[in-house]
Design an enzyme around this catalytic site. Structure first.
Site, PDB file in Angstrom:
ATOM      1  CE  LYS A  81      50.618 -10.990 -57.393  1.00  0.00           C
ATOM      2  NZ  LYS A  81      51.410 -10.454 -58.510  1.00  0.00           N
ATOM      3  CE  LYS A 105      42.051  -9.597 -64.121  1.00  0.00           C
ATOM      4  NZ  LYS A 105      43.174  -9.662 -65.087  1.00  0.00           N
ATOM      5  CE  LYS A 117      48.586  -4.886 -65.692  1.00  0.00           C
ATOM      6  NZ  LYS A 117      48.145  -6.267 -65.500  1.00  0.00           N
ATOM      7  CB  THR A 201      46.234 -16.456 -67.628  1.00  0.00           C
ATOM      8  OG1 THR A 201      47.049 -15.875 -66.611  1.00  0.00           O
ATOM      9  CG2 THR A 201      45.186 -15.457 -68.061  1.00  0.00           C
ATOM     10  CG  ASN A 232      51.455 -17.783 -70.908  1.00  0.00           C
ATOM     11  OD1 ASN A 232      50.541 -17.597 -70.117  1.00  0.00           O
ATOM     12  ND2 ASN A 232      52.315 -18.771 -70.780  1.00  0.00           N
ATOM     13  CB  SER A 362      49.929 -14.344 -59.068  1.00  0.00           C
ATOM     14  OG  SER A 362      50.511 -14.284 -60.340  1.00  0.00           O
TER      15      SER A 362
END
Length: 428
Positions: A81, A105, A117, A201, A232, A362
């Protein structure tokens, strides 16, 4: 932009290599755990790194070739992810570091994902929507054997958002002959996006900050904060902290840093930003600071770096006055600054914990897509807050057990989970 001949773009010379920063923390945690050589060697290197060159017909009829990356760091816990960033400074070491951070994470918050990523070297601010769409669709086709709901699940990152994720989902769906919403998260709500994802987040930063303040005996209603970055993550963190009674004395974006001793009206600042092309330039609700970097060393209780990597370094760490740093960005503190911050007794809620609210929601989006059932916002928020608080408590307990900083404790928790999974699975 990229050419058809591969040449690795170098990191900026005035910034630490993010991969080296990540590995320095990884090595300390591995020593504390007594990690065996086999597991260490497997975890220090990514499983896969894919480099593609993407020809795109621009609006003027010329064909430009863009360089794109996808790094899959680890999948022992589940499908990988991680976001996709569009930025002219993207380089492979950065993507490799971010992919590894995603592994840690996800492990810290105990969700069944590995880390990945992606990135494309481009400047989306100079490109038309049509050019960005063609780039996104071409990148998706180039990565069609990498992506998949049970293999590798992208998401938005710097320079991308729901629009790009919608194009990615559509293009991938064409390659498999069916609608495949679970291949990507961060989609528009009408396409299977999750309620609560936009603020997730920033909300995780707020939840982490409150948990840390409780440990430090700080009352939110009497505390002040500075937030670097008003995108954001930063804007939502500022808004939600303000709602908890924290006085937001400083915020910043690319236009500069703004200070108000009596507290910035965050809702007003967000409304101004939204009405001025996403920038605070010209905002009169606070005073423009002479040097934007002074925000990091301003006299506040809580510092939230929510912009880019390596803004807290050995050069300014000595001057930080905050008692608590909550990292909204990925890698905002360079490894060279860690010892200085620790000596000053500043608690740091590290990025792999503090900003993991995004990947948590997510994950919820992916689960909802696979269930074919949409959760209420209250359900999303309640479950995300619980996961964030549980993760904080586990990391804090680990820091107390080993008498180590929270950052290293987070790595210890994450690496231990991944290493134990390898042991039980019997891999390699």
């Amino acid at each position: 932009m990229a050419t058809t001949v591969y040449k690795e773009p170098a990191p900026k010379v005035d910034r630490e290599n993010p991969l080296e920063s990540m590995m320095s923390r990884f090595n300390v945690a591995a020593d504390i755990l007594g990690l065996d050589d086999a597991t260490y060697n497997v975890l220090k290197a990514p499983d896969k790194q894919v480099i593609v060159h993407i020809p795109v017909t621009m609006d003027n009829g010329q064909v430009r070739v863009f360089e794109g990356y996808r790094v899959v760091h680890n999948t022992v816990l589940g499908p990988s992810k991680g976001g996709i960033r569009y930025d002219k400074n993207v380089h492979l070491d950065e993507v490799k570091a971010l992919a590894a951070w995603m592994t840690w994470k996800c492990a810290v918050v105990d969700i069944p994902y590995g880390g990945a990523k992606g990135g494309i070297i481009c400047d989306p601010t100079t490109m038309s929507p049509g050019e960005i769409e063609r780039l996104t669709r071409a990148y998706t086709l180039a990565m069609k054997d990498v992506f998949g709901p049970d293999k590798d699940i992208p998401a938005p990152d710097m320079g991308t958002g729901p629009r790009e994720m919608a194009w990615l989902m559509d293009e991938f769906s064409k390659t498999v002959g069916m609608t495949s919403p679970a291949v990507v998260t961060g989609k528009p709500l009408v396409m299977g996006g999750s309620l609560g994802r936009t603020e997730a987040t920033g909300r995780g930063v707020m939840v982490s900050a409150l948990a840390a303040m409780r440990k430090l005996g700080m009352d939110p209603k009497g505390a002040s904060a500075a937030v670097q970055g008003f995108g954001n993550v930063g804007s939502w963190a500022a808004k939600l902290l303000c709602e908890q009674g924290v006085k937001i004395k400083a915020v910043s974006d690319v236009s500069g840093a703004y200070w108000n001793e009596n507290g910035i009206n965050v809702d007003e600042a967000i409304a101004y930003k939204n009405a001025h092309n996403g920038r605070l330039d010209g905002y009169t609700g606070a005073t423009l600071m002479e040097n934007a970097e002074d925000l990091l060393t301003s006299p506040v209780d809580v510092l939230v770096p929510a912009a880019v990597e390596d803004v807290i370094t050995e050069h300014n760490a000595h001057d930080i006055k905050a008692r608590l740093i909550v990292e909204g960005a990925n890698g905002p503190t360079s490894a060279s600054a860690d010892s200085i911050i620790n000596e000053k007794g500043i608690m740091v809620v590290p990025d792999i914990l503090a900003n993991s609210g995004g990947v948590t929601v997510s994950y919820f989006e992916w689960v909802q897509n696979r269930q074919g059932f949409k959760w209420s916002e209250e359900m999303v928020t309640e479950r995300a807050d619980r996961i964030m608080n549980d993760a904080f408590e586990k990391v804090y307990a680990t820091s107390q057990k080993y008498n180590i900083p929270m950052r290293i404790a987070a790595y210890v928790v994450a690496i231990d989970k991944v290493a134990q999974t390898y042991k039980f699975r019997g891999s390699f």
